[in-house]
Design a protein around this motif. Structure first.
Motif, mmCIF file in Angstrom:
data_model
loop_
_atom_site.group_PDB
_atom_site.id
_atom_site.type_symbol
_atom_site.label_atom_id
_atom_site.label_comp_id
_atom_site.label_asym_id
_atom_site.label_seq_id
_atom_site.Cartn_x
_atom_site.Cartn_y
_atom_site.Cartn_z
ATOM 1 N N LEU A 25 140.151 -3.981 -31.797
ATOM 2 C CA LEU A 25 139.783 -4.877 -31.115
ATOM 3 C C LEU A 25 140.574 -5.387 -29.722
ATOM 4 N N LEU A 26 141.795 -5.102 -30.014
ATOM 5 C CA LEU A 26 143.082 -5.337 -28.979
ATOM 6 C C LEU A 26 142.718 -4.335 -28.046
ATOM 7 N N LEU A 27 142.515 -3.209 -28.120
ATOM 8 C CA LEU A 27 142.217 -2.048 -27.060
ATOM 9 C C LEU A 27 140.906 -2.596 -26.319
ATOM 10 N N THR A 28 139.899 -2.997 -27.022
ATOM 11 C CA THR A 28 138.827 -3.479 -26.172
ATOM 12 C C THR A 28 138.863 -4.359 -25.328
ATOM 13 N N ASP A 29 139.751 -5.416 -25.869
ATOM 14 C CA ASP A 29 140.122 -6.705 -24.878
ATOM 15 C C ASP A 29 141.165 -6.295 -23.828
ATOM 16 N N THR A 35 142.583 -1.719 -16.540
ATOM 17 C CA THR A 35 142.025 -1.041 -15.560
ATOM 18 C C THR A 35 141.864 -1.684 -14.160
ATOM 19 N N ALA A 36 141.617 -2.860 -14.070
ATOM 20 C CA ALA A 36 141.708 -3.690 -12.908
ATOM 21 C C ALA A 36 143.265 -3.741 -12.170
ATOM 22 N N ALA A 37 144.105 -3.867 -13.274
ATOM 23 C CA ALA A 37 145.686 -3.823 -12.644
ATOM 24 C C ALA A 37 145.861 -2.451 -12.126
ATOM 25 N N ARG A 38 145.322 -1.382 -12.715
ATOM 26 C CA ARG A 38 145.826 -0.078 -12.422
ATOM 27 C C ARG A 38 145.033 0.292 -10.929
ATOM 28 N N ARG A 58 146.196 13.876 -10.879
ATOM 29 C CA ARG A 58 146.715 14.276 -12.091
ATOM 30 C C ARG A 58 146.634 13.351 -12.913
ATOM 31 N N ARG A 59 146.341 13.870 -14.169
ATOM 32 C CA ARG A 59 145.887 12.854 -15.222
ATOM 33 C C ARG A 59 147.451 12.192 -15.970
ATOM 34 N N PRO A 60 147.381 10.969 -16.317
ATOM 35 C CA PRO A 60 148.650 10.436 -16.588
ATOM 36 C C PRO A 60 149.209 11.032 -18.029
ATOM 37 N N ARG A 61 150.557 11.153 -18.216
ATOM 38 C CA ARG A 61 151.055 11.546 -19.444
ATOM 39 C C ARG A 61 150.582 10.801 -20.664
ATOM 40 N N LEU A 62 150.667 9.434 -20.438
ATOM 41 C CA LEU A 62 150.190 8.552 -21.501
ATOM 42 C C LEU A 62 148.788 7.942 -21.252
ATOM 43 N N SER A 63 147.909 8.202 -22.359
ATOM 44 C CA SER A 63 146.681 7.456 -22.146
ATOM 45 C C SER A 63 146.893 6.002 -22.531
ATOM 46 N N VAL A 99 155.407 -0.176 -21.195
ATOM 47 C CA VAL A 99 155.720 -1.271 -21.630
ATOM 48 C C VAL A 99 155.672 -2.415 -20.722
ATOM 49 N N THR A 100 156.256 -2.321 -19.324
ATOM 50 C CA THR A 100 155.960 -3.190 -18.365
ATOM 51 C C THR A 100 154.491 -3.392 -18.077
ATOM 52 N N GLN A 101 153.673 -2.673 -18.158
ATOM 53 C CA GLN A 101 152.448 -2.706 -17.724
ATOM 54 C C GLN A 101 151.508 -3.465 -18.742
ATOM 55 N N ILE A 102 151.669 -3.243 -20.018
ATOM 56 C CA ILE A 102 151.096 -3.694 -21.140
ATOM 57 C C ILE A 102 151.566 -5.212 -21.641
ATOM 58 N N ARG A 103 152.821 -5.263 -21.688
ATOM 59 C CA ARG A 103 153.328 -6.328 -22.044
ATOM 60 C C ARG A 103 152.752 -7.803 -21.324
#
Length: 307
Positions: A25-29, A35-38, A58-63, A99-103
């Protein structure tokens, strides 16, 4: 050990503190906001019209899932970024960037309620309490932080008079079940509990919502004095030599008020299960965002939205 095995292990509730359903549920939220921030970050870097198709390059190293799981593991167990980088086979800066992007996305989610709404400010909490007839429990907790360097202004502001250590104080509001409804008013540890609440505007909110009742501890005696019809604090201590009957009545009233207010203490304890809040070793200005991120996750479980 393969990277898929590592990903499956870190996604377990023992590392993230979240059930599998809660994580889904958290991933969906978070996905639309991430995506918008990216896209905003990519747009800010462009100096000419896009040549590649969206999604090319180039694909990001971390999904996205890896970034969320890494952030949760760091918040839950305080595992250093360098150790997580070794596990995922990336550079430490990559983990720090994740971490800086998700927090911030976690911190902006707000606090869940059993009614399904999410609260973001203390005004939202009082409006919710007035509408649902909830008696609020308000209390403050302190988190140890690193001492500011010598010579910096405001260095003594973090020295807690109660703990005699460098701390930062945050205030929580909970309901009778111990569900976190709000977390904020983050101030240096030297500031008194009632002062942090007054600075946040609790006096004006009590006047605006006269039907809302609040239970507090002895640190909020001044608030209970000014709003005696709404705020309930423990009875004042008796003078030495008081009659036995008066002492028994005082002890009974103190225990009754404490048993009603204990729910917010349980909410604070659940917040401290996350290792990063037991002693915060990062930059002090990042602590309010970290607290709100964790409190929002804890509120999801308290509101019954994770199973």
């Amino acid at each position: 050990m393969s990277i898929n095995t590592i990903r499956a292990a870190f996604a377990h509730c023992a590392f993230t503190g979240l059930s599998r359903n809660h994580l889904g549920l958290l991933l969906t939220d978070l996905l639309p906001a991430w995506t918008a921030a990216r896209e905003d970050r990519l747009h800010a870097r462009r100096t000419r019209t896009r040549i590649r198709k969206p999604g090319a390059g180039r694909r990001p190293r971390l999904s996205f899932t890896d970034r969320v799981v890494i952030t949760l593991v760091h918040l839950r167990l305080a595992i250093p970024h360098a150790a997580l980088a070794v596990a995922y086979g990336v550079d430490r800066a990559t983990v720090t960037r994740a971490v800086t992007q998700i927090r911030p996305l976690l911190a902006r989610r707000g606090f869940a309620t059993p009614a399904g709404t999410r609260l973001h400010t203390l005004a939202d909490v009082f409006a919710y309490a007035a509408a649902e007839g909830v008696t609020l429990r308000i209390d403050a907790t302190e988190i140890r932080v690193r001492r500011p360097r010598q010579g910096r202004p405001g260095r003594k502001a973090f020295v807690s008079g109660k703990l005699k250590q460098n701390t930062i104080k945050t205030t929580l509001a909970a309901d009778h079940h111990g569900a976190i409804l709000w977390c904020g008013a983050t101030r240096p540890g030297r500031m008194h509990d009632v002062t942090t609440a007054r600075v946040e505007g609790v006096d004006a909110l009590l006047d605006a919502y006269p039907s809302v009742k609040v239970l507090v501890d002895a640190g909020y005696q001044g608030l209970a004095r000014d709003h005696h019809d709404q705020v309930s604090a423990p009875p004042l201590k008796l003078r030495p030599g008081a009659p036995t009957e008066q002492q028994a009545a005082w002890e009974h009233d103190r225990k009754r008020q404490s048993s009603q207010r204990i729910a917010v203490e349980h909410a604070i304890a659940e917040l401290k299960w996350w290792r990063v809040l037991q002693r915060f070793t990062g930059r002090r200005e990042l602590l309010p965002e970290t607290i709100n991120a964790i409190a929002g996750l804890v509120s999801d479980r308290s509101a019954g939205l994770t199973w």
